[in-house]
Every structure is written in C-alpha cells, then in structure tokens.
Design a protein around this motif. Structure first.
Motif, PDB file in Angstrom:
ATOM      1  N   GLY A  64       0.811  -1.217   0.000  1.00 14.79           N
ATOM      2  CA  GLY A  64       0.000   0.000   0.000  1.00 14.79           C
ATOM      3  C   GLY A  64       0.841   1.261   0.000  1.00 14.79           C
ATOM      4  O   GLY A  64       0.495   2.250  -0.652  1.00 14.79           O
ATOM      5  N   VAL A  65       1.964   1.226   0.715  1.00 10.34           N
ATOM      6  CA  VAL A  65       2.837   2.404   0.785  1.00 10.34           C
ATOM      7  C   VAL A  65       3.350   2.777  -0.602  1.00 10.34           C
ATOM      8  O   VAL A  65       3.286   3.934  -1.021  1.00 10.34           O
ATOM      9  N   ILE A  66       3.867   1.798  -1.343  1.00 11.79           N
ATOM     10  CA  ILE A  66       4.461   2.117  -2.645  1.00 11.79           C
ATOM     11  C   ILE A  66       3.393   2.511  -3.669  1.00 11.79           C
ATOM     12  O   ILE A  66       3.680   3.256  -4.604  1.00 11.79           O
ATOM     13  N   ALA A  67       2.155   2.029  -3.477  1.00 15.45           N
ATOM     14  CA  ALA A  67       1.083   2.422  -4.395  1.00 15.45           C
ATOM     15  C   ALA A  67       0.845   3.929  -4.346  1.00 15.45           C
ATOM     16  O   ALA A  67       0.538   4.558  -5.360  1.00 15.45           O
ATOM     17  N   VAL A  68       1.012   4.522  -3.162  1.00 16.25           N
ATOM     18  CA  VAL A  68       0.799   5.953  -2.991  1.00 16.25           C
ATOM     19  C   VAL A  68       2.083   6.747  -3.216  1.00 16.25           C
ATOM     20  O   VAL A  68       2.112   7.717  -3.979  1.00 16.25           O
ATOM     21  N   ALA A  72      -5.536   3.778  -5.018  1.00 16.39           N
ATOM     22  CA  ALA A  72      -4.713   2.657  -4.565  1.00 16.39           C
ATOM     23  C   ALA A  72      -5.586   1.538  -4.017  1.00 16.39           C
ATOM     24  O   ALA A  72      -5.335   0.350  -4.277  1.00 16.39           O
ATOM     25  N   ALA A  73      -6.626   1.910  -3.274  1.00 16.15           N
ATOM     26  CA  ALA A  73      -7.511   0.902  -2.692  1.00 16.15           C
ATOM     27  C   ALA A  73      -8.152   0.037  -3.763  1.00 16.15           C
ATOM     28  O   ALA A  73      -8.229  -1.196  -3.636  1.00 16.15           O
ATOM     29  N   LEU A  98       0.455  -0.554 -12.116  1.00 11.23           N
ATOM     30  CA  LEU A  98       1.608  -0.942 -11.310  1.00 11.23           C
ATOM     31  C   LEU A  98       1.165  -1.448  -9.940  1.00 11.23           C
ATOM     32  O   LEU A  98       1.651  -2.472  -9.445  1.00 11.23           O
ATOM     33  N   ALA A  99       0.228  -0.724  -9.308  1.00  9.40           N
ATOM     34  CA  ALA A  99      -0.275  -1.137  -7.999  1.00  9.40           C
ATOM     35  C   ALA A  99      -1.035  -2.451  -8.096  1.00  9.40           C
ATOM     36  O   ALA A  99      -0.912  -3.335  -7.238  1.00  9.40           O
ATOM     37  N   PHE A 100      -1.844  -2.581  -9.155  1.00  7.72           N
ATOM     38  CA  PHE A 100      -2.568  -3.835  -9.372  1.00  7.72           C
ATOM     39  C   PHE A 100      -1.604  -4.994  -9.537  1.00  7.72           C
ATOM     40  O   PHE A 100      -1.785  -6.074  -8.943  1.00  7.72           O
TER      41      PHE A 100
END
Length: 469
Positions: free
Chosen positions: A63-67, A77-78, A218-220
C-alpha cells in the motif's frame, strides 16, 4: 479414509501413522504422496495459515508504494489493491483443492502442466523466489523492526530473526500450522489497532501524485504478484487433509484468509503513506512514527512476528520445491536440511539488501509477477483440460519420470519471452510498449498470463496426443 496395501488380508488394521498430527516432531515427508493413514486436520486451519503470514510489514509496504512510488491517491490505490488481491486469492483457493486430492506439494502437481522434466524450471524458480527472495524481503523488515524497537544493529537483528524462521520451517508442516494459528489473534489485534489509529491520522482525501492508469496498473500488478506469489505453495499446506475434506471449505478458507489479510493490511499501508514521516527514517520507523509509543512498540513486535510467520511458509515451500525437482539427493539432504540451506541463501540476500530495502522491494514485487503470470496461465488451462481425467491416471503422470508435456513448458517460455521485453517497466529496463506509451504502466503479469494460457490451449488442440504415460 484409509487405503490398505494390496497384500493386506481381510481384517487387517490400517498402518499406524508415524507423523500424524504430532506438532513437536520433525516432518520427514518430501515430495511423495501423503498416505491416507497420515492424513489429518480440517480445512479451517487454512484460514489462519494463509492469514497470519500476510499480517506483516511486507503487506503494509504494498500500500505504501502504491501511494508514494506509483502516484495514486488513497482511493485509487484501494481499488487497485483490492482487485489484484482478489484475483490472486481466488486462484489460491482453487489450487488448494489439489492438496487432499493428490497429497503432494503444489510444484509436484506442476508436472501435469509442464511434464516431469519440464517442471524442473518453475520448481527451481519458486525455490529461489520463496526461499531467497521472499525470505530476504521479510527478514529485512523484521530486522528493521527489531532495530527500531531495541536499538540492536541491523545485522545482528537480522540473524536473530532468521534463526526463529529456520527453526519453524525445519520442524515442518504441523508445527508451521500451529505457529500460524497462535500468531493470528495477536497479529490481527495489533494491526487492527494500528490501522484504526493510522486512518484517524491519515489524509484519505489527499490527491494522488499523477499516477494515472499507469500507476493503477503498477499497484494492481504488485498486489496480484504478492497474493498470487503464494499460489505455487497452495497445496503444500492442504496435502495432509483427508481426501474426504469438504471441497468448498478447502477452497474458501485459504482464499478468504489471503484476501482479508492482504486487503486490510495493504490498505493500512496506503493510508499511512499520506502521513508525513521523519526524514531518514527506516521503512518500519516511518510506519510506526505517528503511533503512540505503547502502540508503536506493539506494532514493531507484530511486524517481527508477522515476518517470522511469512518466512516459515516461504522457507518450507522452498524446500518442497527443491524436492519437486526429482533429483537423487543424499539421504541427509532431506526436507529439513534443505530448509537450512535455503535459510542460509536467503540470509545472504537479506544482508545485501539492508542498505536500500525500499527500492529492492518495489522491484521484487513487480518481477515476481513476471513468472507467476505465465506459470499460472498454463497451470489453470491444464487443470481445466484434465477435469475429466481419472485421478489414478493423473497420479500416475505425477510419479512417472517419462511423462512429458512440452507444449506446456513451451507456452511458459513463450509467455515470459513475449511479455517481459514488450511490457516490462522497471528502473533498469523499460519494455517496448511502456517506452512508447508511458501511461501504460506495467502489465507484464497480465500479458504473460494471457499469452501462455492462449498458446497452451492452442498447442493442446494441435498436439492432441502430446502425453506419454
């Protein structure tokens, strides 16, 4: 359910289990099928076995890197995190069904898709990814937490953590399940408290950093790679279940445990990324810096416990993957000894990444999906194609060194060869597509999955008589 040997006469008693449900006993089984007499337990144990290892800092950092790195707002991100985690958890439940069915580790079941010899490649890759890559990532986060909590230098902190992780994996299957069971309530309580406090301090309405669709993908990919990264070890922890274990529960509990733990903890991480952290703080110190001291200390202890929970599985499954290679190893180099070897290699990798853990973890999360996607595409197509094949015939293929399935192995390589050069988006290498359209992000995992699945499905039609039994 117990199967008698052919020579057993009427009225013979089934063989007494030598391992059974003993917790404080070193497991001796390797890649061979677990006999019916040794089967025990129920599907519910898979809930905490797959929840506890993900209530840890590595999950927070998704979660940190997604933001912070991918430029998404909390709500963007969620959405990416939940979608990626859901897909990886779904296949985790599906593959867990093969444990009671065949009684062998997941990478042994891969022989159906890639053949006995062809399966050596994905088995070796998983042994390295789980026993070296993931082991290093989780050990580093635990070492930083211990360093922040006690002031002990990072290297001795790392060595203390590694000893605990190797000891649990060394003892084996039943002890791993028991450890996860008792770690679960402590981890869940502390992280939920930390999550409530974090959300209260976070700015959930803060705009993103312009990540757009590329950041979303990327987050996915990170979330999917993280959740699906457990797929190659799914049946490792369900293979002792009785053949009569309820199929719905056998699939539901691991999927639910994985989804809930990764979703909740990664969302806490995304929320924490909206809170300003002290300059120069370690990743774990940045996450706990806004918490009151008593809760911050408890969270650091939970980070250590969570990392140990995760690496108990990683190092165990790494050893299982080595046994799936089908090598003729000396008797002293059994499963337990392989755990120690894997732990030594993982410790060396962790030591080398202490200086720049954040960027090393970001790259690792993306790269892990590069092989998981193609592997999973072939495995799922083969599973669908084999649905009407008798279990006796499938079990015979698993144990037959002459069994080949080169279309599956070829499809795996094609998926990797096509997806990585075309779609990879890393700091040190940018593929053809994102170089021309930067907003595309990194869809390597999705492309690899689709290419391998399609190539294998077509190849199976062309080479209908591919199998040799």
């Amino acid at each position: 359910m117990t199967t008698l040997s052919p020579e057993a006469g009427a009225g013979s008693s089934p063989p007494a289990p030598s391992y059974g449900d003993k917790v404080i006993a070193v497991e001796t089984a390797g890649s061979e099928p677990i006999p019916d007499a040794e089967r025990h337990g129920g599907p519910r144990q898979l809930l905490w076995t797959w929840a506890s290892p993900n209530i840890e800092f590595a999950t927070v950092y998704i979660g940190v890197i997604a933001v912070l790195f991918f430029g998404l707002s909390f709500w963007q991100a969620a959405a990416a995190l939940l979608l990626g985690t859901a897909l990886g958890s779904l296949t985790q439940g599906l593959l867990s069904l093969d444990g009671p069915r065949f009684g062998v580790p997941q990478m042994v079941i891969g022989r159906l898709a890639f053949g006995y010899q062809g399966n050596a490649l994905p088995s070796a890759v998983n042994a390295l990814v789980a026993g070296v890559g993931w082991f290093a990532v989780n050990s580093v986060s635990a070492a930083f937490a211990l360093n922040t909590l006690t002031g002990l230098r990072p290297l001795p902190s790392l060595l203390l953590v590694v000893v605990a992780e190797v000891a649990i994996g060394f003892i084996g299957h039943n002890f791993v399940h028991a450890f996860e069971k008792y770690a679960f309530p402590a981890l869940a309580l502390v992280f939920l408290l930390a999550g409530v406090w974090t959300v209260g301090k976070a700015d959930l309405s803060a705009p993103g950093g312009g990540g757009g669709i590329g950041g979303f993908l990327l987050a996915f990919s990170s979330a999917w790679g993280y959740a699906a990264g457990w797929n190659p070890g799914a049946s490792d922890y369900s293979r002792y279940l009785p053949r009569t274990a309820n199929r719905l529960r056998t699939a539901l509990y691991p999927a639910l445990g994985l989804f809930l733990s990764v979703s909740v903890v990664s969302l806490i991480g995304a929320a924490s990324a909206t809170i300003a952290a002290p300059a120069g703080a370690t990743p774990t110190a940045a996450f706990t810096g806004h918490l009151p001291s008593w809760l911050g200390h408890l969270t650091l202890v939970a980070i250590i416990l969570g990392a140990v929970s995760a690496n108990a599985l990683n190092i165990y499954s790494s050893a299982m993957s080595v046994t799936a290679l089908g090598l003729r190893l000396p008797r002293w180099l059994g499963r337990s000894a392989l755990v120690v070897v894997s732990g030594a290699a993982g410790t060396a990798a962790a030591w080398s990444s202490l200086a720049d853990a954040g960027h090393a973890y970001e790259a690792f999360l993306l790269v892990i999906a590069y092989w998981i996607g193609p592997w999973l595409g072939v495995v799922l197509v083969e599973r669908w194609r084999s649905a009407r094949v008798g279990e006796g015939e499938l079990a015979g293929r698993l144990a037959n060194p002459a069994f080949t399935n080169w279309p599956g192995f070829t499809a795996l390589l094609v998926g990797i060869a096509v997806s990585v050069p075309l779609f990879s988006n890393q700091e040190k290498y940018v593929g053809w597509a994102p170089e021309r359209w930067p907003s595309l992000g990194d869809v390597t995992c999705v492309a690899g999955f689709l290419v391998s699945a399609v190539v294998y499905a077509i190849a199976c039609r062309v080479f209908a008589s591919r199998r040799t039994v």
